[in-house]
Scaffold this active site. Structure first.
Site, PDB file in Angstrom:
ATOM      1  CB  SER A 248       5.817  65.466  -6.958  1.00  0.00           C
ATOM      2  OG  SER A 248       5.620  65.428  -5.564  1.00  0.00           O
TER       3      SER A 248
ATOM      4  CD  GLU B 167       3.988  57.842  -6.489  1.00  0.00           C
ATOM      5  OE1 GLU B 167       4.885  58.603  -6.093  1.00  0.00           O
ATOM      6  OE2 GLU B 167       3.465  57.937  -7.613  1.00  0.00           O
TER       7      GLU B 167
ATOM      8  CG  HIS C 140       7.417  60.651  -5.035  1.00  0.00           C
ATOM      9  ND1 HIS C 140       6.140  60.787  -5.518  1.00  0.00           N
ATOM     10  CD2 HIS C 140       7.896  61.923  -4.898  1.00  0.00           C
ATOM     11  CE1 HIS C 140       5.854  62.069  -5.652  1.00  0.00           C
ATOM     12  NE2 HIS C 140       6.913  62.784  -5.303  1.00  0.00           N
TER      13      HIS C 140
END
Length: 548
Positions: free
Chosen positions: A217, A335, A429
């Site tokens: 990320s 995600e 995610h």
């Protein structure tokens, strides 16, 4: 920085670095590195050292300066506890990502090391935590490096300054700088950590000539920033970017791609906080300014300043000016399922959805609707921003590295398990992290619990094998698992479902569509592509020759 100010920073560093009384215990490992001697703990064939300062972050009256290399500390420093996390806002209640953090400090630049006992010239993996550049810490249980170290890789995890304390740009700060730039302090922290690794890691059994930077990320964004920054060149030799996002970045002084210049954004934030000068900002306590700046709308990104970040990431990678190192990059199938704030509200019906897409995507609307059809609007509304942010970035990274002559390995994490699937979080995610680190038993409190089954363990073992092999040699391999081909002309990838499954041409048309969209936004020059996706996309300009 004046000699008096520099002396104050060194004095602060010495105070922080002094640590506990140096009473050496014969049963615990002591490493005498160039930075100073540290004592950690030894267990199960590993040595672990926590909370080692790699730099001093100037604080208070000296806030927003580059990190300072501290002098060697005297005696033996205890390295058995994590250092404090960098200041950050409190996590949202109930967030699956919220990890309990014990302490916070403005001077938070520490790192942790997991190393095999008797390691010698071990490959080094430097982990950069995620958290949107505003949260997170190297002390989070997800990032425990023991399972990777058991495979012979020395793992380093780092803290870096976050939010307004790590990324504020301001004309007064630029005026203080000998390079006439500001912002990017968190990125400079990461570079300082890599320099510390180069100077010191051999003492812990690591090979400074075999360093992999890795992150997820915002950590993946940081990996791309480091690949693009001339100041980081030569400090690492491979890269891993998990769920990274190649968004546009505000220039320091000029408006571009719809961004307010970073310095002007800093001035606007100061005005909203009632600060009339840089001195007023420096007089605010760290916790207050961190929370208040976020509430005032401060956007935490690096700044294109011509020195730390010379160009937009897309421009750097297009020109082949990034670090030409092997890369492993990928994204997750779900995600946006845990990040629904990034998705627009779905239109009420299929006809409304198609009408919006055709009005906004013009001659690209058919391509868009083929990938994100109207027969399941809620699902398409989740998939479009997923691909625009994470899928396009992952494939772009491996494609650009391949074009630059460095191997790229693409993955797609599409694994679900009962608790995640029941919460409609299949492949969410960051859900690959417990498998990569082998930390399924120590996820955050609200994280969907991973079952303790042989199948889950096998998938984790395979992923640990691929990741550690890549850190070792630049080629991801795993025992009793399929060969992972480089992206190359076949556009090969590895899917992680119930087990690793190799494939070719992941989501045909996805990369080409998003590349065309971004190309038109770049040509347009006044609209960012970050989140401007699907039914909330501003109308695309007509195609230009280089964008088809």
């Amino acid at each position: 920085m004046s000699k008096r100010a520099l002396g104050s920073v060194f004095a602060l560093a010495l105070a922080v670095l002094a640590g506990a009384p140096a009473v050496v215990r014969a049963d615990q490992p002591v490493v005498r590195a160039p930075a100073g001697a540290v004592r950690g703990v030894e267990a199960n064939g590993l040595r672990v050292f926590k909370g080692i300062p790699y730099a001093a972050a100037p604080v208070g009256p000296l806030r927003w300066k580059p990190p300072v290399e501290p002098p060697t500390w005297p005696g033996v420093r205890e390295a058995v506890d994590f250092g404090p996390a960098c200041w950050q806002p409190k996590p949202r209640a109930g967030s699956i990502y919220a990890s309990p953090l014990k302490a916070f400090s403005e001077d938070c630049l520490s790192l942790n090391i997991w190393t095999p006992d008797n390691a010698k010239k071990a490959p080094v993996l430097v982990w950069i935590h995620g958290g949107s550049l505003i949260g997170g810490s190297s002390s989070e249980s997800l990032y425990d490096g023991a399972a990777l170290a058991e495979r012979g890789v020395l793992v380093v995890s780092i803290n870096y300054r976050l939010g307004v304390l790590g990324y504020l740009a301001h004309p007064e700060l630029s005026a203080e700088s000998p390079d006439h730039v500001s912002g990017n302090y968190g990125l400079l922290d990461q570079i300082a950590a890599l320099k510390w690794v180069q100077r010191n890691i051999a003492a812990f059994g690591g090979d400074p000539a075999n360093v992999t930077i890795a992150g997820e990320s915002a950590g993946g964004l940081s990996v791309m920033y480091l690949m693009a920054s001339p100041l980081a060149r030569g400090l690492f030799h491979k890269a891993i970017a998990q769920s990274a996002y190649m968004v546009s970045t505000p220039p320091l002084r000029e408006p571009k791609l719809g961004h307010v210049p970073a310095e002007a954004g800093g001035e606007a934030t100061a005005a909203k906080l009632g600060a009339k000068s840089l001195a007023d900002l420096r007089a605010m306590d760290a916790e207050t300014i961190t929370t208040s700046a976020l509430m005032a709308g401060f956007q935490t990104f690096g700044a294109v300043d011509g020195k730390v970040l010379p160009k937009q990431l897309v421009e750097t990678f297009d020109a082949g000016e990034q670090a030409r190192v092997p890369i492993l990059a990928g994204f997750n199938s779900g995600e946006i399922r845990s990040l629904r704030v990034l998705a627009p509200p779905p239109p009420p019906d299929a006809a409304s959805y198609e009408k919006e897409i055709r009005a906004r995507y013009g001659d690209l609307a058919d391509d868009f609707l083929e990938l994100y059809p109207s027969d399941n609007v809620p699902e398409s509304v989740l998939l479009a921003p997923r691909d625009a942010l994470y899928g396009w970035t992952a494939e772009r990274l491996v494609a650009k590295q391949t074009a630059a002559g460095a191997p790229g390995y693409l993955y797609y994490f599409d694994h679900g398990y009962p608790a995640a699937d029941a919460a409609d979080l299949h492949g969410f995610h960051a859900s690959e992290l417990p498998y990569v680190f082998g930390t399924a038993a120590s996820t955050p409190p609200a994280w969907p619990k991973i079952p303790d089954t042989p199948g889950e363990a096998r998938l984790s073992t395979a992923m640990i094998g691929y990741w550690t092999a890549f850190a070792r040699s630049g080629v991801p391999t795993a025992a009793d698992a399929p060969a992972w081909k480089p992206y190359g002309a076949d556009h090969a990838y590895m899917a992680f479902v119930d087990q690793p499954r190799p494939g070719e041409r992941l989501r045909p048309g996805m990369y080409a569509l998003n590349e065309a969209v971004v190309c038109r936004r770049r040509a347009q020059g006044d609209t960012p592509w970050f989140l401007n996706v699907g039914v909330i996309s501003p109308p695309l300009p007509p195609g230009v020759p280089q964008c088809r």
